[in-house]
Enzyme design. Sequence first.
Site, PDB file in Angstrom:
ATOM      1  CB  SER A 125      -0.879  -0.035   1.262  1.00 45.01           C
ATOM      2  OG  SER A 125      -1.581   1.174   1.428  1.00 45.01           O
ATOM      3  CE  LYS A 151      -4.757   0.230   0.553  1.00 43.87           C
ATOM      4  NZ  LYS A 151      -5.436  -0.533   1.624  1.00 43.87           N
ATOM      5  CE  LYS A 153      -3.863   3.969   2.236  1.00 47.02           C
ATOM      6  NZ  LYS A 153      -5.031   3.484   2.980  1.00 47.02           N
ATOM      7  CG  ASP A 178      -7.776   2.536   0.863  1.00 47.30           C
ATOM      8  OD1 ASP A 178      -8.921   3.015   0.994  1.00 47.30           O
ATOM      9  OD2 ASP A 178      -7.145   2.021   1.816  1.00 47.30           O
ATOM     10  CD  GLU A 203      -8.901  -0.660   1.085  1.00 43.73           C
ATOM     11  OE1 GLU A 203      -7.957  -0.924   0.313  1.00 43.73           O
ATOM     12  OE2 GLU A 203      -8.806  -0.709   2.323  1.00 43.73           O
ATOM     13  CG  ASP A 228     -10.419  -0.523   5.383  1.00 43.50           C
ATOM     14  OD1 ASP A 228     -10.675  -1.006   6.497  1.00 43.50           O
ATOM     15  OD2 ASP A 228      -9.319   0.046   5.156  1.00 43.50           O
ATOM     16  CE  LYS A 252      -7.112  -1.964   7.147  1.00 41.75           C
ATOM     17  NZ  LYS A 252      -6.937  -0.517   7.321  1.00 41.75           N
ATOM     18  N   GLY A 280      -4.082  -4.117   6.466  1.00 43.20           N
ATOM     19  CA  GLY A 280      -3.018  -3.886   7.438  1.00 43.20           C
ATOM     20  C   GLY A 280      -3.146  -2.523   8.076  1.00 43.20           C
TER      21      GLY A 280
END
Length: 358
Positions: A125, A151, A153, A178, A203, A228, A252, A280
């Site tokens: 990520s 991934k 952001k 995400d 996400e 998430d 998670k 995570g």
Amino acid sequence: MRLPLVQPFETSFGREDVRDTVIVAVRGGGLTGWGEAATSVGPWYEYETIETCWHVLRDFLGPRVVGREIASPADVAQLMAPVRGHNLAKMGLEAAVWDLLGQAQGCSITQLLGGVRERVPVGVSIGVQASVPALLERIEDYWAQGYSRIKIKIKPGWDVDVVRQVRARFPGVAVMVDANSAYTLADAGRLAALDDYDLMMIEQPLPYDDLVDHAELQRRLRTPICLDESVPSLAAARAALALGSGRIVNIKPGRVGGLTVARAIHDLCRENDWPVWCGGMLETGIGRAHNVALASLPGFTLPGDISASARYFHQDIVEPAFVVNEDGTMTVPTGPGIGVAVVPERLEAATQRRATIA
Ligand code: OSB
Ligand code: MG
């Protein structure tokens, strides 16, 4: 405890330069079990903070569990149940008990959970970067290390154009984004523009408590939505499935309050043909060990946010450190409990504060 991060981690809600986390040690039968409440300093990702974890563990969760006889991890989940919420704190304590019980029974956590995989696919990520060239360089570097997916952001102003450039440069790479709740349904058009870039999933685009709008957005997107923040419990997972609020869940164990609930959400998603993957929270090797074990369950078919220790820290507090294999997987530890050893001097050096509940 506090460990500096190798690189700052920036999301739509802020930036972290160090990792502050609460480590839980549970003693019983001459053994010590380890868990991690992988919270943040501020209530941005969810409402808990380092201080609320400390308070709730010391004043409520710890006293409910200390001195009790515990035969299975479900017992500790039950003892903690009267405390509403505070899932990251619950995970810290529950995880330590899983480790303790594993050691006592000579079983790994993957065995206790019913894991079926010896290696799990893993991704990385990548936080918001200072510039697109900086991001492309990061991706290049991580992709060369063998990660199975990347991934990125995103947030308003750092989204469609960034993804377009990433795709142009890395056409074959498995990429997802995400948003950490940075958008509203009014941004549906902008998010639909992401459909052109063959993303594995988007996400958590919308607010953490809005399953209805996620369902509406999913009807307007081809790209699967992965939840998430919107799935903090088994009941929320049931609601998301009923409403069609997405097609994938990031599980998670911290966000849902422990491995027991995490496994129940996995089972439910599996029955309903929703793939899951393990998220995570920039965990140290202690939390990471629990995450890798969880990801060995059969429904975890997508690469998790479970990266090598060196991606986060100059030196992890466990030995051996976690590494990524050449095939884009991480090996699930098979020794008793978490299957890695906490290095006392490193933990000591990182410790900021300590409390004992006897
Ligand atoms: O939204 O998945 C998230 C880290 C902290 C809080 C929230 C998130 C994340 C990550 C990093 O994306 C995942 C990791 O590498 O641990
Ligand atoms: Mg997320």
